[in-house]
Each structure stands twice: as structure tokens, then as C-alpha cells.
Scaffold this motif. Structure first.
Motif, PDB file in Angstrom:
ATOM      1  N   ASP A  71       9.008  -8.381  -0.381  1.00 55.31           N
ATOM      2  CA  ASP A  71       8.305  -7.842  -0.448  1.00 55.31           C
ATOM      3  C   ASP A  71       6.605  -7.978  -0.812  1.00 55.31           C
ATOM      4  OD1 ASP A  71       5.363  -6.522   1.249  1.00 55.31           O
ATOM      5  OD2 ASP A  71       5.513  -4.580   0.105  1.00 55.31           O
ATOM      6  N   LEU A 127       3.715  -5.811   6.299  1.00 49.00           N
ATOM      7  CA  LEU A 127       3.677  -4.861   6.736  1.00 49.00           C
ATOM      8  C   LEU A 127       4.771  -4.490   7.916  1.00 49.00           C
ATOM      9  CD1 LEU A 127       0.024  -4.515   8.438  1.00 49.00           C
ATOM     10  CD2 LEU A 127       1.402  -3.675   6.087  1.00 49.00           C
ATOM     11  N   ALA A 128       5.266  -5.022   8.650  1.00 47.04           N
ATOM     12  CA  ALA A 128       6.555  -5.445   8.884  1.00 47.04           C
ATOM     13  C   ALA A 128       8.066  -4.921   8.201  1.00 47.04           C
ATOM     14  CB  ALA A 128       7.460  -6.574   9.989  1.00 47.04           C
ATOM     15  N   GLU A 130       7.366  -3.823   4.687  1.00 42.08           N
ATOM     16  CA  GLU A 130       6.933  -2.560   4.143  1.00 42.08           C
ATOM     17  C   GLU A 130       7.279  -1.159   4.948  1.00 42.08           C
ATOM     18  OE1 GLU A 130       5.724  -0.121   1.451  1.00 42.08           O
ATOM     19  OE2 GLU A 130       5.964  -2.209   1.264  1.00 42.08           O
ATOM     20  N   PHE A 131       7.165  -0.599   6.460  1.00 43.38           N
ATOM     21  CA  PHE A 131       8.000  -0.536   7.287  1.00 43.38           C
ATOM     22  C   PHE A 131       9.289  -0.536   6.995  1.00 43.38           C
ATOM     23  CE2 PHE A 131       9.717   0.044  11.333  1.00 43.38           C
ATOM     24  CZ  PHE A 131       9.727   0.906  11.742  1.00 43.38           C
ATOM     25  N   GLN A 134      10.494   1.240   3.969  1.00 41.69           N
ATOM     26  CA  GLN A 134      10.157   3.079   4.139  1.00 41.69           C
ATOM     27  C   GLN A 134      11.346   4.018   5.083  1.00 41.69           C
ATOM     28  OE1 GLN A 134       7.878   4.530   2.678  1.00 41.69           O
ATOM     29  NE2 GLN A 134       6.658   3.290   2.238  1.00 41.69           N
ATOM     30  N   ALA A 135      11.428   2.895   6.722  1.00 37.05           N
ATOM     31  CA  ALA A 135      12.625   3.380   6.972  1.00 37.05           C
ATOM     32  C   ALA A 135      13.914   2.990   6.863  1.00 37.05           C
ATOM     33  CB  ALA A 135      12.263   2.185   8.690  1.00 37.05           C
ATOM     34  N   LEU A 149      11.831   5.677  15.817  1.00 40.55           N
ATOM     35  CA  LEU A 149      12.169   4.899  14.799  1.00 40.55           C
ATOM     36  C   LEU A 149      12.662   4.082  15.279  1.00 40.55           C
ATOM     37  CD1 LEU A 149      12.920   3.251  12.197  1.00 40.55           C
ATOM     38  CD2 LEU A 149      15.440   3.907  12.409  1.00 40.55           C
ATOM     39  N   ALA A 152       9.646   2.683  17.569  1.00 40.89           N
ATOM     40  CA  ALA A 152       8.542   1.957  15.619  1.00 40.89           C
ATOM     41  C   ALA A 152       9.016   0.228  15.719  1.00 40.89           C
ATOM     42  CB  ALA A 152       8.644   2.481  14.296  1.00 40.89           C
ATOM     43  N   VAL A 156       7.203  -3.320  16.100  1.00 38.06           N
ATOM     44  CA  VAL A 156       6.236  -4.135  15.207  1.00 38.06           C
ATOM     45  C   VAL A 156       7.034  -5.555  15.613  1.00 38.06           C
ATOM     46  CG1 VAL A 156       7.585  -4.955  12.618  1.00 38.06           C
ATOM     47  CG2 VAL A 156       7.227  -2.799  13.592  1.00 38.06           C
TER      48      VAL A 156
END
Length: 167
Positions: A71, A127-128, A130-131, A134-135, A149, A152, A156
Motif C-alpha cells: 500500500d 483502495l483494493a 487497503e480493503f 482490513q479483510a 466478504l 465485497a 472490488v
């Protein structure tokens, strides 16, 4: 043709020179890119240290650190692309890049719209990532949460596919 007075020429020269103020954000973008690269390297070092302990309880944190480093490197690339684009649009061609094989891919920015599109594509990828980060850190208590999930991830993936098709 109508002749302008010396004050008109002076104003135009000052206005044209004002474009050089963009050098300040260009330098700031490069400095922040260096900071982002440093942060990514720190994350990678921390992850390497955690992985060397070889305990399964720490592997999730190590994976999150690796994704965090990716990231940070992507953020650095956005900042560098923005610096190149702003410089070339407002200041002038980068002569050192003229002889580079990489320059045509990086510096194919002919307008502010081109620059915005390049940065927007990189931001979607960030953003992908970062997603994903978080996942990885979430714990799932039910099958419905796993289904959310999966949905989502599908959204993405669809966004990345659409961005990729646009060039």
C-alpha cells in the motif's frame, strides 16, 4: 493588431512565470513519496522479523504488514506520477526522461484529465489493497459475514476490471 503597453506585457510575463509555483507541490510530492517508501520498508522489515519467528499466531500480522508495505509503495507511485505530470504540464519536458525507455509509459500525460485518470486508477488499486488488509484482520463469526466478504471482494474485483478495461 493592437499594441499593448509595457504594463500589459509585464502582467503577462508575471502570469506566465506564476506557473513555476507548481514546482513547490512537485517537490512536496517527491518528498512524500520518499516518506511512503520509507514507511513501506519499515513495514516489510517488521513483517520479515515476525515471519522469522515462524509462529502461526503472528503470521496474520506479518501478512498485514506486507500488504501495508505494498500500500505504501503504491501511494509512493501515485505521488511520483503526480509529480511527473504536474511538472510536465506546467513547467516543461523532463530532458533526462527523453532518453529513457520507461518514460513513454510513465509520462504519457498530455492534459490534466490524463493526470487525473492515471491517479484515479492508482487510487482504486490502493483502495483494493487497503480493503484486503482490513479483510485479513477481521474475524468472521457467521457464514453470513463470510458471504458479505465474498460480495465485497466481488465488487472490488469488478471495479478493478472496469478500470483495467478503460486503458
Amino acid at each position: 493588431m493592437k499594441r499593448r503597453g509595457s504594463s500589459g506585457h509585464l502582467f503577462e510575463r508575471l502570469l506566465w512565470a506564476a506557473r513555476l509555483m507548481i514546482i513547490v507541490p512537485v517537490v512536496a510530492c517527491v518528498a512524500m513519496a520518499l516518506c511512503a517508501i520509507y514507511m513501506g520498508l519499515v513495514d516489510l522489515y517488521g513483517s520479515w522479523h515476525q515471519l522469522s519467528t515462524a509462529r502461526s499466531a503472528v503470521r496474520g500480522k506479518a501478512l498485514a504488514g506486507i500488504v501495508g508495505a505494498l500500500d505504501a509503495f503504491l501511494v509512493a507511485s501515485v505521488l511520483i506520477v503526480a509529480a511527473f505530470g504536474l511538472y510536465e504540464l506546467f513547467v516543461g519536458k523532463i530532458e533526462a526522461a527523453e532518453r529513457s525507455e520507461v518514460a513513454p509509459r510513465l509520462l504519457k500525460i498530455e492534459s490534466l484529465e490524463d493526470l487525473k485518470q492515471k491517479v484515479a486508477k492508482l487510487l482504486v488499486v490502493i483502495l483494493a489493497v487497503e480493503f484486503f488488509k482490513q479483510a485479513v484482520n477481521l474475524s468472521y463469526a457467521s457464514a453470513l459475514e463470510l458471504l458479505y466478504l465474498a460480495g465485497a471482494i466481488l465488487l472490488v474485483s469488478l471495479a478493478l476490471y472496469i478500470i483495467g478495461r478503460r486503458g
